[in-house]
Write a protein that holds these residues in place. Sequence first.
Motif, PDB file in Angstrom:
ATOM      1  N   MET A  36       0.830  -1.210   0.000  1.00 52.24           N
ATOM      2  CA  MET A  36       0.000   0.000   0.000  1.00 52.24           C
ATOM      3  C   MET A  36       0.863   1.258   0.000  1.00 52.24           C
ATOM      4  N   VAL A  37       1.895   1.288   0.816  1.00 54.00           N
ATOM      5  CA  VAL A  37       2.764   2.472   0.899  1.00 54.00           C
ATOM      6  C   VAL A  37       3.466   2.721  -0.432  1.00 54.00           C
ATOM      7  N   GLU A  38       3.940   1.635  -1.059  1.00 55.95           N
ATOM      8  CA  GLU A  38       4.623   1.753  -2.352  1.00 55.95           C
ATOM      9  C   GLU A  38       3.674   2.266  -3.435  1.00 55.95           C
ATOM     10  N   ARG A  39       2.434   1.789  -3.412  1.00 55.11           N
ATOM     11  CA  ARG A  39       1.467   2.236  -4.414  1.00 55.11           C
ATOM     12  C   ARG A  39       1.059   3.691  -4.178  1.00 55.11           C
ATOM     13  N   LEU A  40       0.991   4.121  -2.927  1.00 56.35           N
ATOM     14  CA  LEU A  40       0.700   5.521  -2.644  1.00 56.35           C
ATOM     15  C   LEU A  40       1.808   6.418  -3.186  1.00 56.35           C
ATOM     16  N   LEU A  41       3.035   5.994  -2.981  1.00 58.10           N
ATOM     17  CA  LEU A  41       4.171   6.748  -3.505  1.00 58.10           C
ATOM     18  C   LEU A  41       4.147   6.757  -5.032  1.00 58.10           C
ATOM     19  N   LEU A  42       3.766   5.627  -5.616  1.00 60.73           N
ATOM     20  CA  LEU A  42       3.644   5.534  -7.071  1.00 60.73           C
ATOM     21  C   LEU A  42       2.616   6.545  -7.580  1.00 60.73           C
ATOM     22  N   ILE A  44       1.715   9.365  -6.139  1.00 56.84           N
ATOM     23  CA  ILE A  44       2.270  10.714  -5.983  1.00 56.84           C
ATOM     24  C   ILE A  44       3.205  11.040  -7.142  1.00 56.84           C
ATOM     25  N   LEU A  45       4.037  10.081  -7.516  1.00 63.21           N
ATOM     26  CA  LEU A  45       5.053  10.318  -8.543  1.00 63.21           C
ATOM     27  C   LEU A  45       4.474  10.376  -9.958  1.00 63.21           C
ATOM     28  N   THR A  46       3.339   9.735 -10.178  1.00 63.55           N
ATOM     29  CA  THR A  46       2.769   9.698 -11.527  1.00 63.55           C
ATOM     30  C   THR A  46       1.549  10.596 -11.687  1.00 63.55           C
ATOM     31  N   GLY A  47       1.068  11.166 -10.582  1.00 63.21           N
ATOM     32  CA  GLY A  47      -0.112  12.021 -10.666  1.00 63.21           C
ATOM     33  C   GLY A  47      -1.407  11.255 -10.804  1.00 63.21           C
ATOM     34  N   GLY A  48      -1.379   9.951 -10.493  1.00 67.51           N
ATOM     35  CA  GLY A  48      -2.580   9.125 -10.575  1.00 67.51           C
ATOM     36  C   GLY A  48      -3.208   8.948  -9.208  1.00 67.51           C
ATOM     37  N   HIS A  49      -4.532   8.925  -9.177  1.00 62.40           N
ATOM     38  CA  HIS A  49      -5.246   8.815  -7.906  1.00 62.40           C
ATOM     39  C   HIS A  49      -5.574   7.356  -7.594  1.00 62.40           C
ATOM     40  N   ILE A  50      -5.865   7.087  -6.325  1.00 61.62           N
ATOM     41  CA  ILE A  50      -5.946   5.698  -5.867  1.00 61.62           C
ATOM     42  C   ILE A  50      -7.230   5.455  -5.081  1.00 61.62           C
ATOM     43  N   LEU A  51      -7.897   4.375  -5.412  1.00 64.74           N
ATOM     44  CA  LEU A  51      -9.074   3.923  -4.675  1.00 64.74           C
ATOM     45  C   LEU A  51      -8.662   2.696  -3.861  1.00 64.74           C
ATOM     46  N   VAL A  52      -8.901   2.747  -2.559  1.00 66.58           N
ATOM     47  CA  VAL A  52      -8.463   1.666  -1.663  1.00 66.58           C
ATOM     48  C   VAL A  52      -9.680   0.996  -1.044  1.00 66.58           C
ATOM     49  N   GLU A  53      -9.718  -0.316  -1.168  1.00 67.87           N
ATOM     50  CA  GLU A  53     -10.807  -1.086  -0.572  1.00 67.87           C
ATOM     51  C   GLU A  53     -10.236  -1.959   0.532  1.00 67.87           C
ATOM     52  N   THR A 145     -11.100  30.655 -10.697  1.00 73.19           N
ATOM     53  CA  THR A 145     -10.600  29.294 -10.906  1.00 73.19           C
ATOM     54  C   THR A 145      -9.185  29.198 -10.361  1.00 73.19           C
ATOM     55  N   TYR A 146      -8.955  28.179  -9.535  1.00 73.18           N
ATOM     56  CA  TYR A 146      -7.655  28.008  -8.890  1.00 73.18           C
ATOM     57  C   TYR A 146      -7.051  26.674  -9.302  1.00 73.18           C
ATOM     58  N   LYS A 147      -5.763  26.694  -9.583  1.00 65.88           N
ATOM     59  CA  LYS A 147      -5.055  25.454  -9.893  1.00 65.88           C
ATOM     60  C   LYS A 147      -4.743  24.706  -8.607  1.00 65.88           C
ATOM     61  N   LEU A 148      -4.809  23.387  -8.683  1.00 64.53           N
ATOM     62  CA  LEU A 148      -4.416  22.559  -7.542  1.00 64.53           C
ATOM     63  C   LEU A 148      -2.900  22.383  -7.552  1.00 64.53           C
ATOM     64  N   PRO A 149      -2.294  21.969  -6.436  1.00 62.14           N
ATOM     65  CA  PRO A 149      -0.832  21.825  -6.387  1.00 62.14           C
ATOM     66  C   PRO A 149      -0.308  20.832  -7.420  1.00 62.14           C
ATOM     67  N   ASP A 150       0.962  21.001  -7.823  1.00 59.96           N
ATOM     68  CA  ASP A 150       1.584  20.061  -8.776  1.00 59.96           C
ATOM     69  C   ASP A 150       1.624  18.652  -8.197  1.00 59.96           C
ATOM     70  N   ILE A 151       2.001  18.550  -6.921  1.00 61.45           N
ATOM     71  CA  ILE A 151       1.935  17.259  -6.223  1.00 61.45           C
ATOM     72  C   ILE A 151       0.566  17.173  -5.587  1.00 61.45           C
ATOM     73  N   PHE A 152      -0.286  16.324  -6.170  1.00 62.49           N
ATOM     74  CA  PHE A 152      -1.679  16.234  -5.721  1.00 62.49           C
ATOM     75  C   PHE A 152      -2.154  14.793  -5.868  1.00 62.49           C
ATOM     76  N   LEU A 153      -2.514  14.196  -4.754  1.00 63.49           N
ATOM     77  CA  LEU A 153      -2.976  12.798  -4.758  1.00 63.49           C
ATOM     78  C   LEU A 153      -4.246  12.678  -3.938  1.00 63.49           C
ATOM     79  N   VAL A 154      -5.246  12.040  -4.513  1.00 60.06           N
ATOM     80  CA  VAL A 154      -6.456  11.686  -3.775  1.00 60.06           C
ATOM     81  C   VAL A 154      -6.430  10.186  -3.525  1.00 60.06           C
ATOM     82  N   MET A 155      -6.474   9.825  -2.252  1.00 57.12           N
ATOM     83  CA  MET A 155      -6.626   8.418  -1.884  1.00 57.12           C
ATOM     84  C   MET A 155      -8.033   8.275  -1.307  1.00 57.12           C
ATOM     85  N   ALA A 156      -8.912   7.637  -2.065  1.00 56.46           N
ATOM     86  CA  ALA A 156     -10.290   7.433  -1.634  1.00 56.46           C
ATOM     87  C   ALA A 156     -10.438   6.018  -1.086  1.00 56.46           C
ATOM     88  N   THR A 157     -11.209   5.878  -0.025  1.00 62.63           N
ATOM     89  CA  THR A 157     -11.383   4.556   0.573  1.00 62.63           C
ATOM     90  C   THR A 157     -12.839   4.107   0.492  1.00 62.63           C
TER      91      THR A 157
END
Length: 329
Positions: A36-42, A44-53, A145-157
């Motif tokens: 899980m920690v490795e995928r969260l870091l992944l 962050i580094l790729t700009g892709g968001h993550i859904l966790v079940e 309209t406001y831009k979100l930060p360059d480093i931006f990750l949503v982890m939804a559960t």
Amino acid sequence: MDTGIKAINEQVKEKSAVVDALLGEVSKAIVGQRYMVERLLLGILTGGHILVEGVPGLAKTLAIKSIADAIDCSFKRIQFTPDLLPADLTGTQIYNPKDGTFTSKKGPIFANLILADEINRAPAKVQSALLEAMQEKQVTVGDNTYKLPDIFLVMATQNPIEQEGTYPLPEAQVDRFMLKLKITYPSKEEELEILERYTTGKEIKVSKVCTLKEIEELKGIIPEIYVDDRLKKYVVNIVDSTRNPENYGLDDLKILIDYGASPRATLSLITAAKGLAAIRRRGYITPEDIKAVAPDVLRHRIIVSYEAEAEQIDSDAIIRKIFDEIEVP
């Protein structure tokens, strides 16, 4: 390995030194859950968001908060409830009676790392507001309209065991998440270690070991990671086999799949493999990188049929069959 690939490989090795420090620091607070920690870091580094079940109590909140502490970036936890409003995420405008003007008050969505806890408990309007911010990387509050930060990750559960009073995410919205993780219980040895660490009354503190700038520098070179043409064809074959399994000797899967993965899955599979290669300090991807991330990229993008559900065959089982059949370059 030609000169160009060697140069990228050296750059990745140099910039990814922060990864080991980051994973080591987070492990002070998190026992096990390396996946899980490795995928969260992944993410962050790729700009892709993550859904966790996963069921409650598996350190989902602690994992993303520990990463935020180790990177020294902003973190917000949003508890999704049926009475939540879109403005509770994005922000609102406040009227100033003195001069008759409105000022924008930004919501929690403007943090670097967001934990959207139990996303399926909020109504569709709130889910849409979050998913729009994820996709557009910007938020409109009033006329601004406001831009979100360059480093931006949503982890939804999502809680897989309690569905009463929930608003399940439609397949089209779930497809916006680059990865879907399934988190399981720790081993007995890990659970014993959790007891040792968290029943002594001592505070476990995660220290800052890297800066946002270092993460941004590593993120910036990930698109340059080398992908061989044969691996590109391999990825396209994998995704296409979810739509046309009969073309790959997988006739028995035809009746088990209602809808295959979209082209977004192809892009996400390559992007995620590049991110994993960077975490593993390589400037090129291998078939093992693709195989490692494929279940997380594809499991929420393959819609199984009623026949598959009746036979208790899930998307993970279908993905395993595909990888058993598709020839590795």
